[in-house]
Design a protein around this motif. Structure first.
Motif, PDB file in Angstrom:
ATOM      1  N   GLN A 535       0.784  -1.485   0.345  1.00  0.00           N
ATOM      2  CA  GLN A 535      -0.084   0.489  -0.090  1.00  0.00           C
ATOM      3  C   GLN A 535       0.979   1.237  -0.178  1.00  0.00           C
ATOM      4  OE1 GLN A 535      -2.994  -0.669  -0.762  1.00  0.00           O
ATOM      5  NE2 GLN A 535      -2.975  -2.458  -0.358  1.00  0.00           N
ATOM      6  N   ARG A 536       1.922   0.880   0.706  1.00  0.00           N
ATOM      7  CA  ARG A 536       3.036   2.418   0.876  1.00  0.00           C
ATOM      8  C   ARG A 536       3.464   2.514  -0.416  1.00  0.00           C
ATOM      9  NH1 ARG A 536       3.617   7.478   2.357  1.00  0.00           N
ATOM     10  NH2 ARG A 536       6.136   7.675   2.810  1.00  0.00           N
ATOM     11  N   PHE A 562       1.842   2.767   7.001  1.00  0.00           N
ATOM     12  CA  PHE A 562       0.492   2.428   6.720  1.00  0.00           C
ATOM     13  C   PHE A 562      -0.521   1.452   7.836  1.00  0.00           C
ATOM     14  CE2 PHE A 562      -2.691  -0.475   4.488  1.00  0.00           C
ATOM     15  CZ  PHE A 562      -3.308   0.770   3.776  1.00  0.00           C
ATOM     16  N   SER A 566      -3.663   3.312   9.667  1.00  0.00           N
ATOM     17  CA  SER A 566      -4.347   3.044   9.286  1.00  0.00           C
ATOM     18  C   SER A 566      -5.286   1.591  10.821  1.00  0.00           C
ATOM     19  CB  SER A 566      -4.734   1.947   8.468  1.00  0.00           C
ATOM     20  OG  SER A 566      -4.271   1.197   8.709  1.00  0.00           O
TER      21      SER A 566
END
Length: 822
Positions: A535-536, A562, A566
């Motif tokens: 994701q990062r 990330f 989150s």
């Protein structure tokens, strides 16, 4: 009184002198094995003169008139710098550590003998092409030339460790290099552990719906319902005694959480500011001193190649030539299956097959143990693979009485041509040729990221088992080995391996994340190594229209989590800024201080900040609270936080919030209750371990990279010379990945990460850079034992050039190997 004083002074002086002599003698003996890099050595079995030019970082650039001579030179250089490491790894894969270390390593040897990897390596030599076999023979001759020099010139037995552990050193053989590839496959494979863990958890959980919470699948299409393990193997207890893995640093057997990982990504020319393709790679393995990686440049007839090698294996596993760059990441392909084999109740020498009972293939194997009696093992194989002991990965807990467990695994192929594929890759000039070279690769399965001057690609290499669509557990849990549908049907064709060629977006990458979403049996895997770092990485790649070498370096060194960004808003949703300020000195006040720090935190796992330690301790305590009552002692096996599990619970996905209620208590706890109590637990642990001043905490103090010597790292006094410890940033789920130990008094110690980093720019290939995490030498008295360590910690690199003149500028030394006949 004066006489007594004089005699005491004489005795003290004598003791001091003896101590100085002892230390001096030990230093002299140990220093004898320091290699002379400015040397001319006459050696046998060499075609023509070889030059080993060591640049100012002690990276050898090896020049010869033929490829065989160059591989000879690499063998000599590896043996100069990493002889003890090579010999120890060879003993490990042979199951012969106990000849040197005695009873402490018997358990490791027993297991390695069961796998029989060395025998399979000897058999695999017959499958290799003549060119690869010639390269292996030449490399072995180079290693043996160094052994001859050590013996002839009395060079301290070649390494300081050899003086402490007195054991004969056999000549190096071609099969030894093949065996080390199989040893790497063993270290990178985690599906056996994952299958057993899923089966044990299935047995432990009364509600099978909760299995998908604690062992969640990577996001994507849903998985068809699987049977409970109790249906596959009836008669097993809900809980069984836990048998931990051998804690020895020499053991190659790791949990799934500490199996291989890596990052690699590439940019096409139209996404590169320089107009040339870019590639970055940082493979992740367990930290050791010295690191497993050894930098080298080979000037082959097809051109120069430079990058990371592993001592004992004569190939550049990750690196570049002038035309092609390549990087590797663990693919997490499901290449292992555990089988429960039923014994014949009338004859324990037989096991059930689809066609009736059949005799085990058997042979005896003798383990020689230092200062103890030898041990005779009976090795047994079924059609599915070797029979393993119940203590291995807790197989006994999922094996019913009257049965044994066997393992099928692609690395058990007796015609393994993986090393030939790696040899061919070094000669490839284009992405297409690199992909073609990968077809011969068997194990360990990897994602191979490739760039040439025009094209970028990623291809999964390694054999993928062909499973029947009717397989009872789809390879996710052990299954009865006598049912034909559970057995492998050979291997899938190479064309079935995932391939990504010149993607439209111009960027390609892998962080061990899920690469394809295909239905079983063409699925590749149900288990993947990452759901967070990707994701990062995606965010960083999409921020820029074009990338540079430096932007790729920044991504490699990125420490923003990330996961923290989150999860913290989710688990702390009802805790932030609630109520009046509590009195100083109370637990409520400490909790408020911690929450205030976390509320203003960016999620950067910087070694100098307190927030990463508070966050990591909180999540660890939270997972422990959530699972302890349901799983009991089995909860110890879940020693790393799974972000998907935490997210499912706090979002109450499919009723997952049920984990928040403590079954044994009368009140019904909520998830905010658990988050609050877990934070209190974490702060108590922090107060006891690191002090009560939260603002003064440093993540790097808890997250030290532990490059420890595998055999002398725990020896008093010596450990201060042998071990390399460094405060580091990053964490379990950052691109600068520093996987934590997860257990013991130092659960956040950094034990697994990028021992090699490289970034290659094909607009100007000689501007490419690389680094390893310790140094080139394995000799603790050498300046090059740890000279790269601080550069690595600070995120710095050294030049990765094929320019011969640059290599010869201010070299550490030039070793010339001359054929004896001259």
């Amino acid at each position: 009184m004066a006489v007594v004083f004089r005699w005491l002074m004489r005795i003290a002086t004598l003791l001091v002198v003896l101590a100085v002599i002892g230390v001096g003698g030990a230093y002299w003996l140990a220093s004898r094995s320091l290699p002379d890099y400015d040397d001319t050595v006459r050696v046998p079995n060499l075609g023509a003169e070889v030059e080993i030019v060591r640049d100012n970082a002690n990276v050898p650039h090896i020049f010869g008139e033929s490829d065989q001579d160059v591989f000879y030179g690499l063998g000599f250089a590896h043996a100069q710098d990493r002889l003890w490491q090579m010999i120890t790894m060879r003993r490990t894969v042979q199951g012969r550590l106990s000849e040197v270390f005695g009873t402490t390593t018997v358990r490791i040897d027993r297991l390695l003998r069961r796998f029989d990897l060395y025998t399979l390596s000897v058999q695999s030599l017959q499958a290799l092409d003549p060119k690869t076999r010639a390269a292996l023979d030449a490399y072995a001759a180079g290693v043996n030339a160094r052994l001859d020099q050590i013996n002839t010139e009395a060079l301290g037995r070649g390494a300081p460790e050899m003086l402490l552990f007195d054991a004969p050193v056999a000549p190096w053989r071609a099969a030894d290099s093949v065996a080390l590839v199989k040893l790497m496959a063993l270290q990178l494979s985690g599906h056996l552990d994952a299958e057993v863990k899923r089966a044990r958890t299935s047995l432990a959980l009364p509600d099978q719906k909760r299995l998908s919470d604690i062992l969640p699948d990577a996001p994507g299409s849903g998985i068809a319902a699987l049977p409970e393990y109790a249906q596959l193997a009836p008669g097993l207890p809900q809980f069984a005694a836990n048998i931990p893995l051998d804690p020895s640093p020499l053991s190659p057997f790791k949990s799934f959480d500490l199996a291989g990982a890596s990052n690699a990504w590439a940019a096409a020319r139209d996404r590169s500011a320089s107009g040339g393709t870019l590639i970055a790679n940082d493979p992740h393995l367990g930290f050791t001193a010295p690191t497993i990686w050894y930098l080298a440049r080979l000037e082959l007839q097809s051109g120069g190649v430079i990058g990371g090698t592993i001592p004992g294996i004569p190939v550049v596993l990750t690196g570049r030539s002038s035309a092609l760059g390549w990087g590797i990441t663990s693919s997490y392909a499901d290449d292992q299956d555990v089988y429960i084999e039923e014994l014949n109740p009338d004859n324990s020498e037989e096991y059930r097959t689809p066609d009736g009972f059949k005799k085990f293939a058997k042979r005896a194997s003798i383990i020689t143990v230092k200062d103890a009696d030898p041990i005779t093992l009976t090795l047994r194989w079924t059609d599915n693979g070797p029979v393993l002991p119940g203590s291995h990965y807790n197989l006994a807990a999922i094996t019913p009485p009257g049965h044994v467990a066997a393992l099928n695994w692609t690395a058990l192929d007796p015609a393994d041509t993986s090393i030939a594929a790696a040899m061919q890759l070094m000669e490839a000039k284009t992405v297409e040729e690199g992909i073609t070279a990968g077809e011969a690769y068997i194990a360990p399965s990897q994602n191979l990221t490739l760039v040439d001057v025009n094209t970028i690609a990623m291809k999964t290499i390694g054999a993928l088992p062909a499973r029947d669509a009717a397989h009872q557990s789809q390879g996710r849990m052990p299954t009865p080995g006598w049912i034909a549908a559970n057995r492998w049907q050979g291997r899938l064709p190479y064309s079935a391996n995932p391939e990504f060629l010149s993607p439209r977006g111009g960027i390609i990458g892998n962080t061990n994340n899920k690469t394809v979403d295909r239905p079983f049996p063409n699925h590749v895997s149900f288990l993947w190594g990452d759901t967070q770092r990707i994701q990062r990485w995606r965010n960083l790649m999409q921020r820029r229209q074009v990338h540079t070498r430096d932007s790729f370096i920044e991504a490699q060194l990125d420490t923003v989590s990330f996961t923290a960004r989150s999860l913290l808003p989710l688990i702390g949703a009802e805790l932030w800024f609630t109520g009046e300020t509590a009195p100083e000195g109370t637990s409520e006040r400490q909790r408020q201080r911690a929450l205030t720090l976390l509320a203003g935190w960016s999620g950067e796992m910087n070694e100098h900040l307190p927030e990463p330690l508070i966050y990591a301790a909180w999540l660890r305590a939270l997972q422990e609270r959530l699972i302890q009552d349901e799983l009991g002692a089995l909860a110890q096996e879940f020693d790393h936080v799974d972000p998907l599990f935490i997210e499912r619970v706090f979002r109450d996905v499919d009723g997952a919030a049920a984990w928040c209620d403590v079954l044994q208590s009368a009140p019904q706890e909520t998830c905010p209750d658990m988050a609050r109590m877990a934070l209190d637990d974490a702060l108590i642990w922090i107060n006891e371990t690191w002090g009560t001043q939260l603002e003064s905490l440093r993540w790097g103090d808890a997250h030290q990279a532990t490059h420890d010597h595998q055999t002398l790292g725990e020896v008093p006094v010596l450990r201060y010379f042998m071990n390399i410890r460094q405060s580091t940033s990053g964490g379990d789920n950052t691109l600068l990945r520093g996987r934590t130990r997860g257990t013991g008094p130092d659960p956040f110690a950094n034990v697994h990460g990028a021992g090699f980093r490289g970034v290659y720019d094909f607009a100007d290939p000689d501007s490419s850079v690389f680094i390893t995490s310790t140094g080139q030498s394995g000799h603790f008295l050498s300046h090059h034992y740890d000279d790269l360590a601080q550069l690595w910690r600070r995120g710095e690199y050294i030049p990765m050039s094929l320019d011969e003149e640059l290599a010869r500028a201010a070299p550490v030394g030039i070793t010339k190997l001359i054929p004896e006949a001259e």
